[in-house]
Motif scaffolding. Sequence first.
Motif, PDB file in Angstrom:
ATOM      1  N   MET A  63       0.836  -1.199   0.000  1.00 47.29           N
ATOM      2  CA  MET A  63       0.000   0.000   0.000  1.00 47.29           C
ATOM      3  C   MET A  63       0.871   1.248   0.000  1.00 47.29           C
ATOM      4  O   MET A  63       1.916   1.292   0.661  1.00 47.29           O
ATOM      5  N   TYR A  64       0.387   2.253  -0.737  1.00 46.07           N
ATOM      6  CA  TYR A  64       1.075   3.539  -0.818  1.00 46.07           C
ATOM      7  C   TYR A  64       0.053   4.654  -0.668  1.00 46.07           C
ATOM      8  O   TYR A  64      -1.092   4.512  -1.094  1.00 46.07           O
ATOM      9  N   VAL A  65       0.492   5.760  -0.084  1.00 43.14           N
ATOM     10  CA  VAL A  65      -0.313   6.975  -0.038  1.00 43.14           C
ATOM     11  C   VAL A  65       0.342   7.968  -0.980  1.00 43.14           C
ATOM     12  O   VAL A  65       1.531   8.266  -0.860  1.00 43.14           O
ATOM     13  N   ILE A  66      -0.434   8.474  -1.936  1.00 34.37           N
ATOM     14  CA  ILE A  66       0.047   9.441  -2.910  1.00 34.37           C
ATOM     15  C   ILE A  66      -0.604  10.786  -2.568  1.00 34.37           C
ATOM     16  O   ILE A  66      -1.828  10.885  -2.555  1.00 34.37           O
ATOM     17  N   GLU A  67       0.215  11.801  -2.284  1.00 36.60           N
ATOM     18  CA  GLU A  67      -0.295  13.117  -1.919  1.00 36.60           C
ATOM     19  C   GLU A  67       0.343  14.187  -2.795  1.00 36.60           C
ATOM     20  O   GLU A  67       1.532  14.098  -3.120  1.00 36.60           O
ATOM     21  N   ALA A  68      -0.438  15.190  -3.130  1.00 34.98           N
ATOM     22  CA  ALA A  68       0.094  16.322  -3.890  1.00 34.98           C
ATOM     23  C   ALA A  68       0.984  17.153  -2.975  1.00 34.98           C
ATOM     24  O   ALA A  68       0.605  17.483  -1.856  1.00 34.98           O
ATOM     25  N   THR A  69       2.196  17.476  -3.457  1.00 36.99           N
ATOM     26  CA  THR A  69       3.093  18.328  -2.678  1.00 36.99           C
ATOM     27  C   THR A  69       3.137  19.746  -3.229  1.00 36.99           C
ATOM     28  O   THR A  69       3.342  20.688  -2.478  1.00 36.99           O
ATOM     29  N   ASP A  70       2.952  19.895  -4.533  1.00 36.11           N
ATOM     30  CA  ASP A  70       2.926  21.217  -5.157  1.00 36.11           C
ATOM     31  C   ASP A  70       1.934  21.179  -6.316  1.00 36.11           C
ATOM     32  O   ASP A  70       2.202  20.560  -7.346  1.00 36.11           O
ATOM     33  N   ARG A  74       2.599  20.488 -10.199  1.00 35.54           N
ATOM     34  CA  ARG A  74       2.029  19.157 -10.391  1.00 35.54           C
ATOM     35  C   ARG A  74       2.970  18.061  -9.890  1.00 35.54           C
ATOM     36  O   ARG A  74       3.266  17.091 -10.581  1.00 35.54           O
ATOM     37  N   LEU A  75       3.450  18.239  -8.655  1.00 33.44           N
ATOM     38  CA  LEU A  75       4.339  17.268  -8.019  1.00 33.44           C
ATOM     39  C   LEU A  75       3.592  16.536  -6.919  1.00 33.44           C
ATOM     40  O   LEU A  75       2.749  17.117  -6.242  1.00 33.44           O
ATOM     41  N   TYR A  76       3.909  15.259  -6.745  1.00 31.20           N
ATOM     42  CA  TYR A  76       3.301  14.490  -5.673  1.00 31.20           C
ATOM     43  C   TYR A  76       4.346  13.596  -5.018  1.00 31.20           C
ATOM     44  O   TYR A  76       5.411  13.336  -5.583  1.00 31.20           O
ATOM     45  N   SER A  77       4.036  13.137  -3.805  1.00 33.50           N
ATOM     46  CA  SER A  77       4.947  12.246  -3.092  1.00 33.50           C
ATOM     47  C   SER A  77       4.272  10.894  -2.888  1.00 33.50           C
ATOM     48  O   SER A  77       3.049  10.801  -2.836  1.00 33.50           O
ATOM     49  N   ARG A  78       5.076   9.878  -2.759  1.00 32.07           N
ATOM     50  CA  ARG A  78       4.586   8.523  -2.528  1.00 32.07           C
ATOM     51  C   ARG A  78       5.203   8.008  -1.237  1.00 32.07           C
ATOM     52  O   ARG A  78       6.419   8.059  -1.048  1.00 32.07           O
ATOM     53  N   LYS A  79       4.344   7.522  -0.333  1.00 34.79           N
ATOM     54  CA  LYS A  79       4.809   6.959   0.936  1.00 34.79           C
ATOM     55  C   LYS A  79       4.265   5.543   1.068  1.00 34.79           C
ATOM     56  O   LYS A  79       3.080   5.307   0.845  1.00 34.79           O
TER      57      LYS A  79
END
Length: 92
Positions: A63-70, A74-79
């Motif tokens: 499982m991953y959480v994808i969140e918009a960072t900017d 149009r940048l996002y992070s994956r945790k």
Amino acid sequence: MTKILAVKYPSSTDRVRPNSDHLHTVIDVPDVSKIKELFGSLLFRDSELYRYNYCLVKHEGKMYVIEATDIEKRLYSRKSVDYHPLCDMIYL
């Protein structure tokens, strides 16, 4: 099979609706090569009314959480996560 749960935080207009089904959307992804475009369409829509806040992704048993960072760039992070309160919605 890869599944995405797109989650939207309720706004003032969402709070007056009788149900909250529109705040969570489960999407089956048959072709993972186009998954980045799908994240872009979910997280970076022009209208805040239709923009989701984050995506919970189940891919190959992880499982991953994808969140918009900017939003402008149009940048996002994956945790990577082991547990999420909404994980039952994508493990069905």
